[in-house]
Design a protein around this motif. Structure first.
Motif, short mmCIF file in Angstrom:
data_model
loop_
_atom_site.label_atom_id
_atom_site.label_comp_id
_atom_site.label_asym_id
_atom_site.label_seq_id
_atom_site.Cartn_x
_atom_site.Cartn_y
_atom_site.Cartn_z
N VAL A 288 0.87 -1.19 0.00
CA VAL A 288 0.00 0.00 0.00
C VAL A 288 0.90 1.23 0.00
CG1 VAL A 288 -1.76 1.29 1.26
CG2 VAL A 288 -1.71 -1.21 1.44
N LEU A 289 0.80 2.04 -1.04
CA LEU A 289 1.61 3.26 -1.10
C LEU A 289 0.74 4.45 -0.73
CD1 LEU A 289 4.30 4.64 -1.88
CD2 LEU A 289 3.50 4.71 -4.23
N VAL A 290 1.12 5.16 0.33
CA VAL A 290 0.34 6.33 0.75
C VAL A 290 1.18 7.57 0.50
CG1 VAL A 290 -0.85 7.46 2.67
CG2 VAL A 290 -0.70 4.96 2.62
N ASN A 291 0.71 8.43 -0.38
CA ASN A 291 1.43 9.67 -0.66
C ASN A 291 0.99 10.71 0.39
OD1 ASN A 291 2.24 12.13 -1.58
ND2 ASN A 291 1.77 11.71 -3.73
N SER B 57 -8.95 1.69 1.03
CA SER B 57 -9.37 1.58 -0.39
C SER B 57 -8.39 0.75 -1.20
CB SER B 57 -9.61 2.96 -1.01
OG SER B 57 -8.50 3.76 -0.83
N THR B 58 -7.10 0.77 -0.83
CA THR B 58 -6.15 -0.08 -1.57
C THR B 58 -6.40 -1.55 -1.26
OG1 THR B 58 -4.51 1.69 -1.34
CG2 THR B 58 -3.69 -0.44 -2.05
N VAL C 185 -5.07 8.95 5.56
CA VAL C 185 -4.11 7.83 5.48
C VAL C 185 -4.85 6.50 5.59
CG1 VAL C 185 -2.19 6.69 6.67
CG2 VAL C 185 -2.14 9.17 6.35
N PHE C 186 -5.73 6.38 6.59
CA PHE C 186 -6.43 5.10 6.76
C PHE C 186 -7.47 4.87 5.66
CE2 PHE C 186 -4.47 5.48 10.94
CZ PHE C 186 -3.86 4.23 10.99
N ALA D 133 -12.28 -2.53 10.02
CA ALA D 133 -12.61 -3.34 8.84
C ALA D 133 -11.33 -3.99 8.28
CB ALA D 133 -13.25 -2.44 7.78
N VAL D 134 -10.27 -3.21 8.19
CA VAL D 134 -9.01 -3.73 7.64
C VAL D 134 -8.45 -4.81 8.56
CG1 VAL D 134 -6.57 -3.12 7.25
CG2 VAL D 134 -8.38 -1.63 6.37
N ALA D 135 -8.37 -4.48 9.87
CA ALA D 135 -7.71 -5.39 10.80
C ALA D 135 -8.49 -6.69 10.97
CB ALA D 135 -7.51 -4.69 12.13
N THR D 136 -9.82 -6.59 11.00
CA THR D 136 -10.61 -7.81 11.17
C THR D 136 -10.38 -8.75 9.99
OG1 THR D 136 -12.27 -6.51 12.30
CG2 THR D 136 -12.97 -8.66 11.53
N LYS D 137 -10.43 -8.18 8.79
CA LYS D 137 -10.26 -9.07 7.63
C LYS D 137 -8.84 -9.65 7.56
CE LYS D 137 -10.39 -9.65 2.73
NZ LYS D 137 -10.63 -9.16 1.42
#
Ligand SMILES: Nc1ncnc2c1ncn2[C@@H]1O[C@H](COP(=O)(O)OP(=O)(O)OP(=O)(O)O)[C@@H](O)[C@H]1O
Ligand SMILES: [Mg+2]
Length: 372
Positions: A85-88, A104-105, A98-99, A124-128
């Motif tokens: 995941v690249l966050v500019n 979305s990535t 940022v989150f 949502a991210v961490a659970t999955k």
């Protein structure tokens, strides 16, 4: 498609995309050591373990983002269990953004921009991903833009401690920093530093011969043969070395060719390079301007004015005294803003080799190129 300069619909470009700044060159030169070290640090992720966290540190235009993009592209093509995941951070400057980008990535879809909390995105991210066994590799690119309001600390603290709430989640963090002043970890609390434990990978500025070789690659692939003489290439290399920024050199090449082309000429002249230099520097300044709040912009204007009046350099104490007469403020707010201008590359802070807090502040650009 190859074009010939002598065709009716003349173009001086063979492939203009290689002169765009987001172009990832096939061969990334002079960075083998950095690339190999990064692969070694990422290797644990291949067997499902956390990679070593990293700080990529080097001045603007030293190839940090290019190398991250190059490695992330290869990972995407070869390993479906490592999720880059690249966050500019120049664009995603708040914790929420940022989150939002991480979500979305990873989910390949946008959550709503409103009505959803940071906590919901994280959950949502961490659970999955605590169940899949995949490893998430997050690059916070240009993390200096998260220094305001302690955002970097908050983001890193959440990412690095996520496994405490969501056992099984595997995250590696890469941050890129484009200053070479004090270590960025000075901005982090002890507790974050103790989990972060990054491997520092330095990106030194390119030597003149390295810049020449990189520029020659671009000329060979990007421009039609014979439109730029060795003398003019030398001028561009010289300007690039003076500004210490390869990006400026690539922009200069493209902008000079654009000028020659729009004038219907078949070669680039020294005048094209001179005229382009002005434009290219102004674009850099405008980009930096956009990330300043109104009062920060006003103080920047005053800073520039005062430094100019004092022969283009001032020590920080003197500058503060003068500034305070114009806008009353405490020293720590003054110092925070001056540091921000420096992080953005708008001014330069020199630390004389003596004990004490005195800093010398200089304009990074010739006075006449800074507008306002
Ligand atoms: N080793 C290299 N070989 C070829 N091109 C390079 C190399 N290093 C950098 N470049 C080119 O220079 C430009 C700037 O590089 P990049 O964006 O990676 O710099 P950066 O270190 O991320 O700078 P910043 O800190 O300002 O974000 C890009 O167009 C990139 O393609
Ligand atoms: Mg970058």
């Amino acid at each position: 498609m190859k074009q010939n300069v002598s065709t009716a619909n003349r173009t001086l470009f063979m492939d203009h995309t290689v002169l765009e700044l987001d172009h990832i060159p096939e061969t990334i030169r002079f960075r083998e050591t950095q690339i190999n070290t990064m692969y070694q640090n990422i290797r644990p992720a291949i067997r499902g373990a956390c990679p070593t966290n990293m700080i990529l540190q080097g001045l603007p235009g030293t190839g940090k983002t290019t190398i991250v993009k190059h490695i992330f592209k290869e990972i995407k093509e070869t390993n479906i269990h490592i999720l880059p995941v690249l966050v500019n951070c120049q664009i995603m400057q708040t914790e929420f953004r940022v989150f939002h980008k991480i979500y979305s990535t990873l989910f390949h879809q946008e959550p709503p921009l409103h009505g959803v909390s940071i906590m919901q995105l994280i959950d949502a991210v961490a659970t999955k991903f605590s169940r899949t066994g995949d490893v998430i590799l997050i690059c916070l690119d240009d993390v200096n833009f998260l220094l305001h309001e302690n955002t970097m600390e908050k983001v890193l603290c959440t990412l690095l401690r996520l496994h405490e709430e969501y056992p099984g989640i595997k995250i590696g963090v890469i941050i890129t920093v484009n200053t070479i002043d004090a270590p960025i970890t000075n901005h982090l609390s002890k507790s974050v530093n103790s989990i972060f434990r990054p491997n520092l990978i330095l990106f030194p500025p390119y030597e003149e011969e390295e810049v020449r070789a990189i520029m020659q690659d671009r000329v060979r692939v990007g421009l039609c043969p014979g439109i730029i003489s060795p003398d003019i290439q030398d001028t561009i290399v010289e300007k690039t070395m003076k500004e210490c920024d390869l990006r400026l050199g690539i922009c200069l090449l493209k902008s000079s060719a654009d000028l020659a082309e729009s004038d219907n000429r078949t070669s680039i002249t020294q005048t094209d390079v001179g005229a382009s230099l002005q434009t290219v520097r102004e674009i850099h300044l405008q980009t930096a301007d956009k990330v300043l709040k109104e009062e920060e912009q006003q103080m920047l204007d005053m800073t520039i004015k005062l430094i100019r009046q004092n022969g283009n350099r001032m020590n920080s104490g003197e500058l503060y005294q003068e500034m305070e007469k114009l806008v009353p403020m405490c020293y720590s707010s003054f110092r925070r803003r001056i540091n921000k201008y420096s992080y953005l590359g708008l001014i330069k802070i020199n630390r004389p080799n003596i004990w004490g807090n005195t800093r010398e502040i200089l304009l990074r650009y010739d006075t006449h190129t800074i507008k306002k």
